[in-house]
Design a protein around this motif. Structure first.
Motif, PDB file in Angstrom:
ATOM      1  N   ARG A 321       0.781  -1.180  -0.097  1.00  0.00           N
ATOM      2  CA  ARG A 321       0.041   0.059   0.147  1.00  0.00           C
ATOM      3  C   ARG A 321       0.930   1.186   0.036  1.00  0.00           C
ATOM      4  O   ARG A 321       0.740   2.240  -0.883  1.00  0.00           O
ATOM      5  CB  ARG A 321      -0.814  -0.093   1.216  1.00  0.00           C
ATOM      6  CG  ARG A 321      -1.975   1.036   1.431  1.00  0.00           C
ATOM      7  CD  ARG A 321      -2.940   0.951   0.282  1.00  0.00           C
ATOM      8  NE  ARG A 321      -4.082   2.503   0.463  1.00  0.00           N
ATOM      9  CZ  ARG A 321      -3.481   3.260  -0.361  1.00  0.00           C
ATOM     10  NH1 ARG A 321      -2.528   3.474  -1.019  1.00  0.00           N
ATOM     11  NH2 ARG A 321      -4.255   4.358  -0.224  1.00  0.00           N
ATOM     12  N   THR A 324       2.396   1.648  -3.873  1.00  0.00           N
ATOM     13  CA  THR A 324       1.651   2.210  -4.490  1.00  0.00           C
ATOM     14  C   THR A 324       1.464   3.784  -4.438  1.00  0.00           C
ATOM     15  O   THR A 324       1.289   4.590  -5.781  1.00  0.00           O
ATOM     16  CB  THR A 324       0.028   1.552  -4.638  1.00  0.00           C
ATOM     17  OG1 THR A 324      -0.442   1.679  -3.452  1.00  0.00           O
ATOM     18  CG2 THR A 324       0.388  -0.084  -4.810  1.00  0.00           C
ATOM     19  N   ALA A 325       1.237   4.313  -3.161  1.00  0.00           N
ATOM     20  CA  ALA A 325       1.245   5.498  -2.909  1.00  0.00           C
ATOM     21  C   ALA A 325       2.484   6.363  -3.497  1.00  0.00           C
ATOM     22  O   ALA A 325       2.306   7.297  -3.809  1.00  0.00           O
ATOM     23  CB  ALA A 325       0.870   5.653  -1.253  1.00  0.00           C
ATOM     24  N   LYS A 328       2.768   7.003  -7.075  1.00  0.00           N
ATOM     25  CA  LYS A 328       1.784   7.997  -7.376  1.00  0.00           C
ATOM     26  C   LYS A 328       2.585   9.396  -7.533  1.00  0.00           C
ATOM     27  O   LYS A 328       2.679  10.155  -8.443  1.00  0.00           O
ATOM     28  CB  LYS A 328       0.577   8.078  -6.696  1.00  0.00           C
ATOM     29  CG  LYS A 328      -0.425   8.973  -7.173  1.00  0.00           C
ATOM     30  CD  LYS A 328      -1.588   9.081  -6.541  1.00  0.00           C
ATOM     31  CE  LYS A 328      -2.607  10.113  -6.805  1.00  0.00           C
ATOM     32  NZ  LYS A 328      -3.978   9.797  -6.082  1.00  0.00           N
ATOM     33  N   ASN A 334       7.507   3.945 -12.168  1.00  0.00           N
ATOM     34  CA  ASN A 334       6.477   3.151 -12.706  1.00  0.00           C
ATOM     35  C   ASN A 334       6.499   3.195 -14.186  1.00  0.00           C
ATOM     36  O   ASN A 334       5.549   3.457 -14.732  1.00  0.00           O
ATOM     37  CB  ASN A 334       5.377   3.479 -12.061  1.00  0.00           C
ATOM     38  CG  ASN A 334       4.135   2.295 -12.228  1.00  0.00           C
ATOM     39  OD1 ASN A 334       4.581   1.072 -12.219  1.00  0.00           O
ATOM     40  ND2 ASN A 334       2.812   2.891 -12.795  1.00  0.00           N
ATOM     41  N   VAL A 353      -0.881   1.076 -11.515  1.00  0.00           N
ATOM     42  CA  VAL A 353       0.313   0.077 -10.915  1.00  0.00           C
ATOM     43  C   VAL A 353      -0.066  -1.250 -11.038  1.00  0.00           C
ATOM     44  O   VAL A 353      -0.977  -1.675 -10.429  1.00  0.00           O
ATOM     45  CB  VAL A 353       0.690   0.735  -9.749  1.00  0.00           C
ATOM     46  CG1 VAL A 353       1.860  -0.212  -9.236  1.00  0.00           C
ATOM     47  CG2 VAL A 353       1.094   2.154  -9.510  1.00  0.00           C
ATOM     48  N   SER A 372      -3.661  -3.201 -11.341  1.00  0.00           N
ATOM     49  CA  SER A 372      -4.332  -1.875 -10.578  1.00  0.00           C
ATOM     50  C   SER A 372      -4.205  -1.905  -9.307  1.00  0.00           C
ATOM     51  O   SER A 372      -5.278  -1.533  -8.488  1.00  0.00           O
ATOM     52  CB  SER A 372      -5.890  -1.808 -11.201  1.00  0.00           C
ATOM     53  OG  SER A 372      -5.810  -1.732 -12.616  1.00  0.00           O
ATOM     54  N   GLU A 374      -3.013   0.164  -7.100  1.00  0.00           N
ATOM     55  CA  GLU A 374      -3.061   1.523  -6.472  1.00  0.00           C
ATOM     56  C   GLU A 374      -4.581   1.691  -6.203  1.00  0.00           C
ATOM     57  O   GLU A 374      -5.000   2.646  -5.305  1.00  0.00           O
ATOM     58  CB  GLU A 374      -2.577   2.496  -7.548  1.00  0.00           C
ATOM     59  CG  GLU A 374      -3.612   2.858  -8.558  1.00  0.00           C
ATOM     60  CD  GLU A 374      -3.773   2.122  -9.777  1.00  0.00           C
ATOM     61  OE1 GLU A 374      -4.667   2.252 -10.816  1.00  0.00           O
ATOM     62  OE2 GLU A 374      -3.096   1.151  -9.709  1.00  0.00           O
ATOM     63  N   LYS A 375      -5.693   0.880  -6.768  1.00  0.00           N
ATOM     64  CA  LYS A 375      -7.033   0.857  -6.564  1.00  0.00           C
ATOM     65  C   LYS A 375      -7.536   0.396  -5.105  1.00  0.00           C
ATOM     66  O   LYS A 375      -8.456   0.314  -4.874  1.00  0.00           O
ATOM     67  CB  LYS A 375      -7.894   0.665  -7.496  1.00  0.00           C
ATOM     68  CG  LYS A 375      -7.713   1.617  -8.646  1.00  0.00           C
ATOM     69  CD  LYS A 375      -8.417   1.184 -10.093  1.00  0.00           C
ATOM     70  CE  LYS A 375      -8.197   2.002 -11.126  1.00  0.00           C
ATOM     71  NZ  LYS A 375      -9.071   1.537 -12.159  1.00  0.00           N
TER      72      LYS A 375
END
Length: 491
Positions: A321, A324-325, A328, A334, A353, A372, A374-375
């Motif tokens: 987690r 992925t943040a 961004k 990435n 991602v 995905s 990041e979702k």
């Protein structure tokens, strides 16, 4: 009784050219039905069961467990029997396919005109299957048809040298009919491209594909064929005279003089890993940064969640987690680098991602990816990571799951080590490693204390960013581990 039919080993996904026969599920004399699993084979991607496109009596098994079989070579011979014998006939109505295989442009010939009676017979045999899909391959049949891109005759004729005999051409065309390449991951190549490379002595393992995701196209092979070959200065090297005792004899190694205890062929997943790692080392100018992190806050958060009776995600899910943040905020890590035919390069960014999770299996290291990522919340990431790890260790991960990552997270702390300068998973541009979490002396508010400490190691491609970006991303993830509540409102 009908004529015996030979089922050739199909392409089981992503243009792989060979597979190791693990075991047979049938024996000579057995009665089999359409889509019945007949063998388990292991490719460079995973272990899969191969279904039979024919019903009848097993007449011959072409191979023994442990052998490596080439795609397009005989796998099993089946003798169809009449419906009165209790076995489904080949004239039975085909079932609807589970889903049609999707074939990309330049990966398959349009339905060619059969070159001879054998090809025509195969065309009829192909209609007898159920159409069920297995990792891009299914026994053909059903009413749905896959989309194909028709190649103009001129583009096909370049693959046929003038000296090719009609009989050889017919056999080659029949092999192409029975080979399917359903995807575009990595260095996937079509049967046409493979044949073209074979005829001209081009080593596909060293080519850089110009297509999407590194796909090797026909133009790449044509370019390699037309490239000038440097002639060595000495056409006749001086003979090397070796004393008789330096030759390897009776299982003894010539260089060390030691007895050879074993020989293990490099194949399957290990062969694929070796090729990817070699390509990464040869192409990517990598650099590594690392930092020690106080993970006490994250450990205490998990303990408080357990005390509340809630289901608690694993540590790797929390770190995923944070990653992925971080991506961004630092999207340069990435990305992927693509090379054009003129030698120019582009850095390709992604809207999302696909987080690869390195998993050690009995067949070797594989990297399935959370799409995905990041979702997803920490709990959702935890569930998907566990699922992917399980299917990877069972050898059942699909080519899409294994080949679509954009960034890799590697938890080597489970092996009891603190750090590692990992090799980037080509064609990605970065990989983050997490070491074991152990008690260490740590200064907190000017006082010495015992804290839970781990080491984060980031290896990155210096072509896409400099040390400042890499250090910024690494520090972001480290700060999130030390102060986890700031990013975990969506646990």
């Amino acid at each position: 009784m009908s004529e015996t039919r030979v089922f050739l080993l199909p392409d089981l996904g992503e243009g792989l050219t060979e597979a190791e026969l693990v075991s047979w599920h049938v024996a000579v004399g057995d009665s089999i039905e359409v889509d019945q699993p007949i063998a388990e084979v292991e490719t460079a991607k995973s272990a899969v069961e191969v279904p039979s496109p024919y019903a009848g009596i097993v007449a011959e098994l072409h191979g023994k467990p442990g052998e490596t079989l080439d795609v397009g070579k005989p796998l099993i011979s089946v003798t169809p029997v009449s419906s009165g014998a209790g076995v489904a006939t080949d004239d039975a109505a085909p079932a609807e396919p589970a889903q049609p295989a999707v074939v990309p442009a330049e990966t398959e010939l349009a339905e060619p005109k059969p070159a001879n009676a054998e090809a025509e017979a195969y065309r009829e045999e192909e209609k007898a299957g159920s159409g069920n899909v297995l990792i891009g391959y299914g026994t053909p049949g059903g009413h749905a048809a896959a989309k194909r891109t028709r190649l103009p005759k001129a583009s096909v004729s370049v693959l046929e040298p003038a000296e090719t005999q009609p009989a050889d051409k017919a056999a080659d065309d029949l092999t192409l009919l029975r080979t399917r390449v359903p995807g575009k991951l990595g260095a996937v190549i079509s049967p046409l491209v493979r044949r073209m490379a074979r005829e001209h002595g081009v080593d596909l393992g060293v080519l850089h594909g110009s297509g999407e995701s590194g796909l090797i196209m026909r133009r790449d092979v044509e370019k390699a064929i037309s490239a000038p070959v440097a002639e060595p200065a000495e056409t006749k090297p001086a003979p090397v005279v070796e004393p008789a005792e330096t030759k390897e004899t009776q299982g003894r190694d010539a260089r060390t003089g030691l007895a050879i205890s074993s020989r293990t062929p490099v194949r399957g997943v290990r062969k694929a890993v070796a090729a990817t790692m070699s390509r990464s080392r040869s192409e990517i100018p990598e650099a590594t940064v690392w930092v020690d992190v106080d993970a006490t806050g994250l450990m205490e958060l998990r303990e408080s969640m357990k005390a509340g009776g809630a289901a608690v995600p694993g540590l790797l899910a929390f770190i995923a987690r944070f990653v992925t943040a971080g991506l961004k905020k630092y999207p340069e890590l990435n990305t992927r680098i693509e090379s054009a035919e003129d030698g120019s390069q582009e850095i390709v960014g992604f809207d999302g991602v696909n987080l690869g999770i390195a998993a050690q299996t009995d067949r070797g290291l594989v990297v399935p990816s959370v799409r995905s990522a990041e979702k997803l919340s920490a709990r959702e990431l935890d569930a998907e990571i566990r699922r992917l790890t399980d299917v990877a260790r069972e050898g059942k991960a699909t080519p899409t799951e294994l080949g679509s990552g954009t960034f890799t997270l590697n938890n080597y702390g489970v092996f009891g080590v603190d750090g590692s300068a990992a090799i980037i998973n080509h064609p990605e541009v970065a990989i983050l490693g997490v070491g074991r979490i152990i008690d260490k002396p740590w200064v907190v508010n000017g006082e010495l204390a015992v804290r839970k400490v781990t080491e984060l190691t980031l290896t990155f491609d210096h072509r896409v960013c400099d040390g400042g970006t890499a250090a910024g991303f690494l520090r972001f993830v480290a700060d999130a581990i030390e102060n986890p509540t700031t990013l975990l409102a969506d646990i």
